[in-house]
Scaffold this motif. Structure first.
Motif, mmCIF file in Angstrom:
data_model
loop_
_atom_site.group_PDB
_atom_site.id
_atom_site.type_symbol
_atom_site.label_atom_id
_atom_site.label_comp_id
_atom_site.label_asym_id
_atom_site.label_seq_id
_atom_site.Cartn_x
_atom_site.Cartn_y
_atom_site.Cartn_z
ATOM 1 N N PRO A 23 -3.312 8.504 7.606
ATOM 2 C CA PRO A 23 -3.349 8.325 6.154
ATOM 3 C C PRO A 23 -3.352 6.871 5.695
ATOM 4 O O PRO A 23 -3.560 6.596 4.517
ATOM 5 N N THR A 24 -3.107 5.934 6.594
ATOM 6 C CA THR A 24 -2.992 4.523 6.227
ATOM 7 C C THR A 24 -4.357 3.848 6.335
ATOM 8 O O THR A 24 -4.989 3.887 7.391
ATOM 9 N N THR A 25 -4.791 3.234 5.237
ATOM 10 C CA THR A 25 -6.047 2.487 5.228
ATOM 11 C C THR A 25 -5.725 1.002 5.107
ATOM 12 O O THR A 25 -4.950 0.602 4.243
ATOM 13 N N VAL A 26 -6.350 0.224 5.977
ATOM 14 C CA VAL A 26 -6.136 -1.223 5.989
ATOM 15 C C VAL A 26 -7.496 -1.904 5.924
ATOM 16 O O VAL A 26 -8.421 -1.537 6.655
ATOM 17 N N PHE A 27 -7.611 -2.877 5.033
ATOM 18 C CA PHE A 27 -8.816 -3.688 4.943
ATOM 19 C C PHE A 27 -8.515 -5.018 5.617
ATOM 20 O O PHE A 27 -7.540 -5.690 5.258
ATOM 21 N N VAL A 28 -9.327 -5.378 6.604
ATOM 22 C CA VAL A 28 -9.083 -6.578 7.388
ATOM 23 C C VAL A 28 -10.238 -7.549 7.160
ATOM 24 O O VAL A 28 -11.388 -7.232 7.450
ATOM 25 N N GLU A 29 -9.889 -8.718 6.609
ATOM 26 C CA GLU A 29 -10.878 -9.787 6.428
ATOM 27 C C GLU A 29 -10.858 -10.655 7.672
ATOM 28 O O GLU A 29 -9.793 -11.091 8.113
ATOM 29 N N ILE A 30 -12.028 -10.913 8.226
ATOM 30 C CA ILE A 30 -12.136 -11.684 9.455
ATOM 31 C C ILE A 30 -13.050 -12.871 9.233
ATOM 32 O O ILE A 30 -14.162 -12.727 8.708
ATOM 33 N N THR A 31 -12.555 -14.024 9.632
ATOM 34 C CA THR A 31 -13.352 -15.260 9.614
ATOM 35 C C THR A 31 -13.594 -15.652 11.067
ATOM 36 O O THR A 31 -12.656 -15.691 11.868
ATOM 37 N N ASN B 199 0.273 4.696 10.629
ATOM 38 C CA ASN B 199 1.287 3.997 9.838
ATOM 39 C C ASN B 199 1.233 2.519 10.206
ATOM 40 O O ASN B 199 0.321 2.096 10.934
ATOM 41 N N THR B 200 2.187 1.735 9.745
ATOM 42 C CA THR B 200 2.156 0.299 10.028
ATOM 43 C C THR B 200 2.353 0.006 11.508
ATOM 44 O O THR B 200 1.747 -0.933 12.041
ATOM 45 N N ASP B 201 3.173 0.791 12.188
ATOM 46 C CA ASP B 201 3.354 0.590 13.632
ATOM 47 C C ASP B 201 2.045 0.850 14.384
ATOM 48 O O ASP B 201 1.700 0.120 15.314
ATOM 49 N N ASP B 202 1.336 1.888 13.986
ATOM 50 C CA ASP B 202 0.054 2.189 14.627
ATOM 51 C C ASP B 202 -0.950 1.085 14.339
ATOM 52 O O ASP B 202 -1.721 0.694 15.218
ATOM 53 N N PHE B 203 -0.954 0.563 13.103
ATOM 54 C CA PHE B 203 -1.865 -0.543 12.808
ATOM 55 C C PHE B 203 -1.505 -1.765 13.656
ATOM 56 O O PHE B 203 -2.393 -2.477 14.130
ATOM 57 N N ALA B 204 -0.210 -2.008 13.874
ATOM 58 C CA ALA B 204 0.203 -3.125 14.735
ATOM 59 C C ALA B 204 -0.377 -2.944 16.138
ATOM 60 O O ALA B 204 -0.821 -3.920 16.763
ATOM 61 N N ARG B 205 -0.393 -1.719 16.631
ATOM 62 C CA ARG B 205 -1.000 -1.437 17.941
ATOM 63 C C ARG B 205 -2.490 -1.723 17.929
ATOM 64 O O ARG B 205 -3.030 -2.379 18.824
ATOM 65 N N ILE B 206 -3.189 -1.246 16.909
ATOM 66 C CA ILE B 206 -4.633 -1.479 16.778
ATOM 67 C C ILE B 206 -4.906 -2.979 16.707
ATOM 68 O O ILE B 206 -5.823 -3.498 17.354
ATOM 69 N N GLN C 184 -6.938 -11.523 8.001
ATOM 70 C CA GLN C 184 -5.982 -11.203 6.946
ATOM 71 C C GLN C 184 -6.087 -9.714 6.658
ATOM 72 O O GLN C 184 -7.175 -9.206 6.387
ATOM 73 N N SER C 185 -4.966 -9.028 6.725
ATOM 74 C CA SER C 185 -4.946 -7.582 6.527
ATOM 75 C C SER C 185 -4.312 -7.238 5.193
ATOM 76 O O SER C 185 -3.292 -7.805 4.815
ATOM 77 N N SER C 186 -4.913 -6.270 4.503
ATOM 78 C CA SER C 186 -4.383 -5.767 3.236
ATOM 79 C C SER C 186 -4.282 -4.254 3.336
ATOM 80 O O SER C 186 -5.259 -3.575 3.635
ATOM 81 N N PHE C 187 -3.075 -3.744 3.075
ATOM 82 C CA PHE C 187 -2.841 -2.310 3.146
ATOM 83 C C PHE C 187 -3.120 -1.676 1.793
ATOM 84 O O PHE C 187 -2.623 -2.148 0.767
ATOM 85 N N ALA C 188 -3.893 -0.598 1.799
ATOM 86 C CA ALA C 188 -4.132 0.157 0.570
ATOM 87 C C ALA C 188 -2.870 0.959 0.262
ATOM 88 O O ALA C 188 -2.369 1.686 1.115
ATOM 89 N N LEU C 189 -2.355 0.813 -0.942
ATOM 90 C CA LEU C 189 -1.165 1.561 -1.346
ATOM 91 C C LEU C 189 -1.506 2.997 -1.731
ATOM 92 O O LEU C 189 -0.743 3.916 -1.473
ATOM 93 N N ARG C 190 -2.662 3.156 -2.367
ATOM 94 C CA ARG C 190 -3.079 4.486 -2.822
ATOM 95 C C ARG C 190 -4.581 4.437 -3.065
ATOM 96 O O ARG C 190 -5.111 3.446 -3.551
ATOM 97 N N THR C 191 -5.254 5.504 -2.736
ATOM 98 C CA THR C 191 -6.682 5.606 -3.030
ATOM 99 C C THR C 191 -6.824 6.180 -4.428
ATOM 100 O O THR C 191 -6.426 7.325 -4.674
ATOM 101 N N VAL C 192 -7.362 5.407 -5.334
ATOM 102 C CA VAL C 192 -7.532 5.849 -6.714
ATOM 103 C C VAL C 192 -8.687 6.845 -6.793
ATOM 104 O O VAL C 192 -8.556 7.896 -7.415
#
Length: 153
Positions: free
Chosen positions: A64-72, A114-121, A136-144
């Motif tokens: 259920p956790t969506t994370v947007f990761v900006e990569i340079t 969850n955040t622990d799983d994202f840490a693994r990824i 830079q990672s940004s966690f989505a709080l809720r999908t509107v």
């Protein structure tokens, strides 16, 4: 091939109801079943319809956790871009990867339990991507709202 209004109506219905029967589709777009079927086949052959898929519920599947990761990247040399794109495409948790204009070179859409799983990824996959200078990672709080339907005009 140029799309006419009937083609556009067919595409509009199909992208929202991919499992609709040809009979129901032909009725929805006010066309005979055989003519509708021929048009759908032509839209498939011409590449307007790439595939048919089932949209799954991420929450029910445990991601259920969506994370947007900006990569340079360190550089935008072709070989670095190619290596990065090939490597990121092999990470199953990455749903989308977009080459960007702006401050980041890429933005990824990642799903996790969850955040622990994202840490693994992050630790096992993202930090090992070639050519990465910064993330830079940004966690989505809720999908509107969320849709896969393209605007068809």
């Amino acid at each position: 091939m140029a799309l006419d209004q009937v083609d556009r109506r067919i595409l509009s219905v199909l992208q929202r109801q991919g499992r609709i029967s040809n009979a129901e589709l032909s009725e929805a777009v006010n066309l005979s079943a055989s003519a509708c079927h021929r048009r759908v086949q032509r839209l498939e052959a011409d590449g307007y319809i790439r595939n048919y898929v089932a949209l799954l519920d991420a929450r029910k599947l445990g991601v259920p956790t969506t994370v947007f990761v900006e990569i340079t990247l360190q550089t935008q040399a072709d070989e670095v871009l190619d290596a990065f794109e090939k490597a990121v495409a092999r990470i199953p948790d990455v749903l989308e990867c977009h080459l960007m204009a702006g401050t980041a070179d890429y933005i990824l859409k990642v799903v996790a339990e969850n955040t622990d799983d994202f840490a693994r990824i992050h630790r096992q996959h993202l930090t090992r991507l070639p050519g990465v200078a910064q993330m830079q990672s940004s966690f989505a709080l809720r999908t509107v709202f969320k849709t896969t339907a393209l605007p068809i005009t």
